[in-house]
Design an enzyme around this catalytic site. Structure first.
Site, short mmCIF file in Angstrom:
data_model
loop_
_atom_site.label_atom_id
_atom_site.label_comp_id
_atom_site.label_asym_id
_atom_site.label_seq_id
_atom_site.Cartn_x
_atom_site.Cartn_y
_atom_site.Cartn_z
N ASP A 179 30.13 127.50 13.51
CA ASP A 179 30.56 128.48 12.85
C ASP A 179 30.87 129.68 13.81
O ASP A 179 30.73 130.73 13.38
CB ASP A 179 29.71 128.88 11.83
CG ASP A 179 30.20 129.86 10.91
OD1 ASP A 179 31.43 130.07 10.68
OD2 ASP A 179 29.42 130.56 10.43
N GLN A 203 23.99 125.37 7.82
CA GLN A 203 23.64 126.72 8.32
C GLN A 203 22.53 126.86 7.18
O GLN A 203 22.65 126.98 5.80
CB GLN A 203 24.37 127.69 8.16
CG GLN A 203 25.41 127.96 9.39
CD GLN A 203 26.66 128.82 9.25
OE1 GLN A 203 27.26 128.49 8.38
NE2 GLN A 203 26.69 129.77 10.14
N ASP A 253 24.22 140.33 11.06
CA ASP A 253 24.83 139.30 10.34
C ASP A 253 24.56 139.03 9.11
O ASP A 253 23.46 138.75 8.97
CB ASP A 253 25.06 138.16 11.13
CG ASP A 253 26.19 137.13 10.61
OD1 ASP A 253 27.42 137.61 10.46
OD2 ASP A 253 26.00 136.09 10.09
N GLU A 291 26.54 144.30 9.08
CA GLU A 291 27.89 143.28 8.94
C GLU A 291 27.65 143.03 7.43
O GLU A 291 27.19 141.98 6.85
CB GLU A 291 27.69 142.17 9.51
CG GLU A 291 29.10 141.51 9.62
CD GLU A 291 29.12 140.34 8.49
OE1 GLU A 291 30.19 140.22 8.27
OE2 GLU A 291 27.92 139.56 8.34
#
Length: 650
Positions: A141, A252, A284, A326
């Protein structure tokens, strides 16, 4: 809980620390721990106080902070103390950043050191190195599926290479930014492998379920992030014989932050990288950290508590390190990631101004500033000691997540307007933009756009057609957009190649590991031989690079561009113009009048309308960016198509 009770608990915890920790010289650590312990204990208790092992986990938390401090270098400790004394240091207008993939900007980490001269030439003094930690080949990713949080991906180097680049950056006063992926790990991470092997301890690090009963309830409220390639939010793992939450890709695995061991593990990782010389950490996917049935599993209150706890713990061990949130979320939710406080950022000191980014592209498509102005008015106020990252492009797609009320307020139909934007940038109405549609959801009608800044601005098509007029228009758009982010307030962040006019790179489609993700179209590798054209007059590279270099240099000298909530959005009777005032809060006479023309045709600004803002319509102005005096006639200023001014009274 009373302060004296928390201090008593602290003393008992310190007595329980391992002897090898108690023997260390921890003077500054103990001072900071004492100052922050009440908040840390309160947050940890709110999140995990119901557990029988709470006290043991609390001891482990303090030990983790202490171990991080023990390994902190003298240089890092010196910077910590310097930044504590000048706590507004990151609000200065002198910071300008760039985000890059190591092997897209250089060959590897070792070669990145050879490119420091480029940063200095352009004026960049903050570099965001995109994910470089170990990831499985073909299931990365873009680097956000981590298989080892303490190991550099061998394709770009090793930890020694990273330490060298960290040292070089510090010697050259360049801030180092690194991604820390908080929400998930790769399914090949050691924790996931042990979970697959049936270890219940590590299965507790993730959200796993024997059957679909609970996942089906979750799914009712959760949107899909990648509906085309990874529909749904759960994946069946045959080896483990359980369903596992996988909000992003099926490889993930989402971490379960209701388990304190997960939080402590992640804190240890944050402190590890702080001790490798990282100045700023980009956290993130922070909006996804806490999962709650019956909700969207985004922006949950306990996700904010996790970030507050992480910040407080980092303040004890490495207080000079900043966090970037983020969080690509609705404007009403965005500012919450600073933390709910009147002044100080309790969670992250920096957040992406994704709303401004999307609004700027709306201005390019519509050739007016109607929605841009309305959206800016709706932007939540930031805290005094927090700031935005302002940007035009990044490694990710562009989503048009404006507030429906803002869209309707300027006379557009929300769904139809978003569809227009996607169609416009994918070339349906105008052959200039060369964007690619990303993750179209046929059920909701949602879609996003990919493409490099230059290609979306029309430079790619203009060069193909050898159309000099179109080339000039595209370059004007590139500079206009950057002229806004450089002056708006916050830290402007350029993306790899934007200062050189780098175009879309379609070669990703021949790489099986990237072919189904067209975000790679704007993750181009810099051609350094071609980049030398930035020194050759009459080339596109020279024109853009020289203008950007000048823009950055001038920005750094304008103290009114520092970010102290010192911006006032001004009304304009001309719908094509965006106007705002920047002022120095320490010297009210120092004002910069920013005007940007989003139309491709000339427009004029009637200065008489701005008397109430303290602007003298009869004054002679100078544009600080160009150094030229703008054309003035009968109280109006003329702007060419795509032109912007940073105006100061002469």
């Amino acid at each position: 809980m009373y302060e004296q009770i928390s201090h008593s608990l602290l003393n008992s915890i310190l007595d329980d620390l391992r002897p090898e920790i108690r023997r260390q010289n921890l003077r500054h650590f103990y001072t900071r721990l004492g100052a922050n312990f009440y908040a840390i204990h309160s947050l940890f208790s709110t999140l995990y106080g119901m557990r029988e092992d709470f006290q043991a986990q609390m001891v482990r938390l303090v030990e983790t902070m202490a171990e991080g401090y023990i390994y902190r270098s003298e240089e890092s400790e010196r910077l910590d103390m310097k930044r504590e004394q000048d706590h507004n240091w990151f609000l200065s207008q002198k910071w300008v950043g760039m985000a890059l993939y190591t092997n897209g900007f250089a060959d590897n980490l070792a070669d990145l050191a050879n490119k420091i001269g480029y940063f200095q030439e352009l004026g960049i003094n903050m570099v965001h190195i995109m994910p470089i930690l170990s990831c499985p080949v073909g299931k990365s990713d873009g680097g956000y599926a981590i298989s080892n949080f303490r190991e550099i991906d061998s394709r770009v180097g090793d930890l020694a290479d990273f330490q060298k680049i960290s040292e070089q950056f510090r010697k050259n006063d360049i801030l180092l930014v690194l991604d820390i992926v908080l929400n998930h790990t790769s399914d090949e991470h050691e924790w996931a492998l042990k979970a697959k092997a049936g270890d219940p301890h590590y299965q507790g690090y993730y959200l796993t379920f024997e059957d679909r009963s609970v996942p089906d309830v979750f799914e009712q409220g959760m949107p899909e992030v990648f509906p085309e390639t990874d529909p749904g939010n759960f994946t069946w793992n045959q080896e483990m014989g359980r369903w596992v939450m996988t909000v992003f890709h099926d490889y993930q695995w989402d971490l379960d932050y209701s388990n304190p061991e997960v939080f402590i593990e992640i804190l240890a990782i944050v402190l590890f990288w702080a001790n490798q010389g990282v100045d700023i950490m980009r956290l993130d996917a922070v909006a996804f950290l806490w999962k709650k049935m019956g909700s969207t599993c985004q922006n949950e209150r306990k996700a904010h508590l996790i970030l507050q706890l992480l910040k407080d713990c980092c303040q004890v061990t490495a207080p000079g390190v900043l966090f970037i949130a983020e969080a690509i979320v609705a404007p009403s939710e965005l500012a919450k990631y600073f933390g709910e406080d009147a002044i100080v950022a309790k969670e992250c000191e920096i957040a992406y101004n994704s709303t401004l980014m999307a609004l700027l592209w709306d201005g390019i498509a519509t050739k007016n500033s109607k929605l841009l102005r309305e959206g800016i008015k709706s932007l939540p106020s930031k805290l005094e000691r927090a700031t935005w990252l302002t940007y035009v492009r990044c490694h990710d797609d562009i989503g048009f997540g404006f507030d429906d009320r803002d869209i309707a307020a300027v006379g557009y139909v929300p769904n139809l307007h978003r569809r227009f934007l996607v169609d416009y940038f994918s070339g349906k109405y105008d052959q200039g933009p060369r964007g690619m549609v990303f993750m179209r959801n046929d059920y909701t009608g949602d879609a996003r756009i990919c493409g490099s800044l230059a290609s979306l601005a029309g430079l790619e098509s203009a060069l193909e057609n050898s159309d000099q007029a179109a080339i000039d228009v595209a370059i004007g758009r590139i500079l206009l957009l950057n002229g806004v982010i450089m002056s708006f307030g916050g830290i402007p962040l350029l993306y790899n190649g934007d200062a050189l006019g780098v175009l879309n790179d379609y070669s990703y489609s021949s790489d099986p590991s990237k072919a189904n993700d067209n975000r790679w179209v704007h993750r181009s590798k810099i051609d350094w031989e071609k980049a030398t054209l930035r020194h050759q007059r009459n080339t596109v590279e020279y024109t853009i690079f020289t203008a950007m270099k000048r823009m950055i240099s001038i920005r750094k000298e304008i103290s009114a561009f520092a970010d102290f909530n010192n911006r006032e959005l001004l009304h304009s009777d001309n719908e094509h113009l965006l106007c705002y005032l920047r002022f120095n809060p320490m010297r009210s006479s120092e004002k910069i009048f920013v005007v940007a023309n989003f139309d491709d045709h000339p427009q004029h600004l009637d200065l008489e309308n701005y008397c109430r803002y303290g602007i003298n319509p009869r004054a002679k102005f100078v544009d600080l960016y160009s150094g030229m005096k703008p054309s003035q006639h009968e109280g109006s200023i003329a702007l060419q198509g795509g032109q912007f001014y940073w105006l100061s009274e002469n």
